[in-house]
Write an enzyme that holds these catalytic residues in place. Structure first.
Site, short mmCIF file in Angstrom:
data_model
loop_
_atom_site.label_atom_id
_atom_site.label_comp_id
_atom_site.label_asym_id
_atom_site.label_seq_id
_atom_site.Cartn_x
_atom_site.Cartn_y
_atom_site.Cartn_z
CB SER A 148 -0.73 -0.30 1.23
OG SER A 148 -1.11 1.10 1.86
CE1 TYR A 161 -5.07 -1.89 4.49
CE2 TYR A 161 -3.94 0.14 3.98
CZ TYR A 161 -4.24 -0.89 3.68
OH TYR A 161 -4.37 -1.20 2.35
P1 NAD Z 1 -11.47 -6.13 -1.28
O1 NAD Z 1 -12.42 -5.50 0.23
O2 NAD Z 1 -12.42 -5.56 -2.41
O3 NAD Z 1 -11.04 -7.28 -1.29
C1 NAD Z 1 -10.52 -7.82 -0.26
C2 NAD Z 1 -10.45 -9.34 -0.46
O4 NAD Z 1 -9.68 -9.88 0.69
C3 NAD Z 1 -11.86 -10.18 -0.68
O5 NAD Z 1 -11.48 -11.08 -1.51
C4 NAD Z 1 -11.93 -10.49 0.92
O6 NAD Z 1 -12.59 -11.73 0.76
C5 NAD Z 1 -10.52 -10.90 1.26
N1 NAD Z 1 -10.45 -11.04 2.65
C6 NAD Z 1 -10.51 -10.03 3.56
N2 NAD Z 1 -10.53 -10.49 4.84
C7 NAD Z 1 -10.15 -11.90 4.69
C8 NAD Z 1 -10.21 -12.87 5.70
N3 NAD Z 1 -10.09 -12.63 6.84
N4 NAD Z 1 -10.02 -14.10 5.09
C9 NAD Z 1 -9.94 -14.37 3.72
N5 NAD Z 1 -10.05 -13.43 2.72
C10 NAD Z 1 -10.11 -12.22 3.35
O7 NAD Z 1 -10.28 -5.16 -1.21
P2 NAD Z 1 -9.28 -4.58 -2.31
O8 NAD Z 1 -9.43 -3.01 -2.53
O9 NAD Z 1 -9.17 -5.29 -3.61
O10 NAD Z 1 -7.81 -4.69 -1.60
C11 NAD Z 1 -7.03 -5.90 -1.90
C12 NAD Z 1 -5.64 -5.65 -1.30
O11 NAD Z 1 -5.11 -4.40 -1.86
C13 NAD Z 1 -5.68 -5.41 0.25
O12 NAD Z 1 -4.55 -6.31 0.84
C14 NAD Z 1 -5.64 -4.05 0.36
O13 NAD Z 1 -5.32 -3.66 1.68
C15 NAD Z 1 -4.79 -3.66 -0.65
N6 NAD Z 1 -4.67 -2.23 -1.24
C16 NAD Z 1 -5.85 -1.64 -1.78
C17 NAD Z 1 -5.95 -0.27 -2.15
C18 NAD Z 1 -7.21 0.30 -2.49
O14 NAD Z 1 -7.05 1.33 -2.91
N7 NAD Z 1 -8.31 -0.34 -3.04
C19 NAD Z 1 -4.84 0.44 -2.08
C20 NAD Z 1 -3.66 -0.07 -1.24
C21 NAD Z 1 -3.72 -1.68 -1.19
#
Ligand code: NAD
Length: 257
Positions: A148, A161
């Site tokens: 991130s 986080y």
């Molecule tokens: P999202 O919430 O759309 O998807 C998250 C995924 O993780 C889902 O498939 C969910 O089922 C799974 N998940 C969450 N908790 C879980 C658990 N306890 N057990 C099993 N699966 C679990 O989120 P996203 O935006 O697609 O983010 C995905 C990754 O990218 C994360 O690690 C997030 O921190 C990182 N990220 C996202 C962004 C953003 O702007 N969206 C930016 C930086 C980093």
């Protein structure tokens, strides 16, 4: 069409959080390069829908595993069942993540522990199982951790986080230097602000949206697909000499003064 440098045919990738958002885009992106994929997430229905979608679009083999990664003591069993079904994992993508925002002074330990367990500890335990699996088979491997912008800097209200993602970056570097002897490359991708369900409270807030656009030279929110190129690079032969790195895919965010 699959290119040799970036091709992933005869490879199998395990992608956590593969049911939606960034994880789904990455699983599909790797499958488009020829990989078979195993996806893990908590919600069975969403996971099955994602599995059908990836199969239909890519014709790769797709296996689904419903599992709560906060359940860190059972991760080794999960990994064993993934290996039993897929006959081996070449690429591990630790993408599942969660966040809970709030003033640092009010964060309770249950919240703190949940975020650290899902974002950091589960990635570590899965990486350990993956390492032993590749080491014992005398085969190389690729690990990609989804970091991130908080691997680089901090924002108020994200103590758990940001700590989990900062830890994930140091884990990436530590495992890279330690497991280079096994030919296991360990890298991270640092997404900027990507419009997904996780960030819905942010992109649906007008003021926050304006702030993100003002900080992003490319002047838009990222899309989950924007991260596929970096993942394919790090998963494929093209990334064989890259290890211990983080690639920020952030629309220029960190370059702006
Ligand atoms: P999202 O919430 O759309 O998807 C998250 C995924 O993780 C889902 O498939 C969910 O089922 C799974 N998940 C969450 N908790 C879980 C658990 N306890 N057990 C099993 N699966 C679990 O989120 P996203 O935006 O697609 O983010 C995905 C990754 O990218 C994360 O690690 C997030 O921190 C990182 N990220 C996202 C962004 C953003 O702007 N969206 C930016 C930086 C980093």
């Amino acid at each position: 069409m699959e290119s040799r440098l970036f091709g992933l045919s005869a490879k199998t990738a395990l992608v956590t959080g593969g049911s939606r958002g960034i994880g789904l885009a990455l699983a599909k992106g790797l499958a488009n390069q020829g990989a078979d994929v195993a996806i893990v997430s908590r919600t069975e229905e969403q996971l099955e829908t994602a599995g059908r979608q990836i199969r239909a679009e890519t014709h790769s083999n797709v296996w689904t595993f419903t599992f709560d990664l906060a359940n860190t003591e059972s991760i080794e069993d999960l990994f064993a069942s993934v290996v039993a079904k897929t006959e081996g994992i070449d690429i591990l993508v630790n993408c599942a993540g969660t966040t809970i925002r709030g003033p640092a002074e009010d964060v309770d330990l249950i919240t703190w522990n949940e975020v650290i367990e899902v974002n950091l500890t589960s990635a570590f335990v899965l990486s350990q199982a993956f390492c032993r699996h590749r080491r014992d088979a005398n085969k190389a491997g690729k690990i990609i951790n989804i970091g991130s912008l908080t691997c680089h800097g901090a924002r108020p209200t994200t103590a758990a986080y940001a700590s989990s993602k900062g830890g994930l970056l140091m884990l990436t570097k530590t495992l890279a230097v330690e497991w280079a002897k096994y030919n296991i490359n360990v890298n991270a991708i640092g997404p900027g602000y990507i419009a997904t369900e996780l960030t819905e409270p942010l992109w649906s807030d007008e003021e926050f949206d304006r702030w993100v656009l003002s900080k992003t030279p490319l002047a838009r929110w990222g899309r989950p697909d924007d991260l596929v190129g970096a993942a394919v690079l790090l998963a494929s032969r093209a990334g064989d000499f890259i290890t211990g790195q983080i690639i920020y895919v952030d629309g220029g965010w960190l370059a702006l003064l």
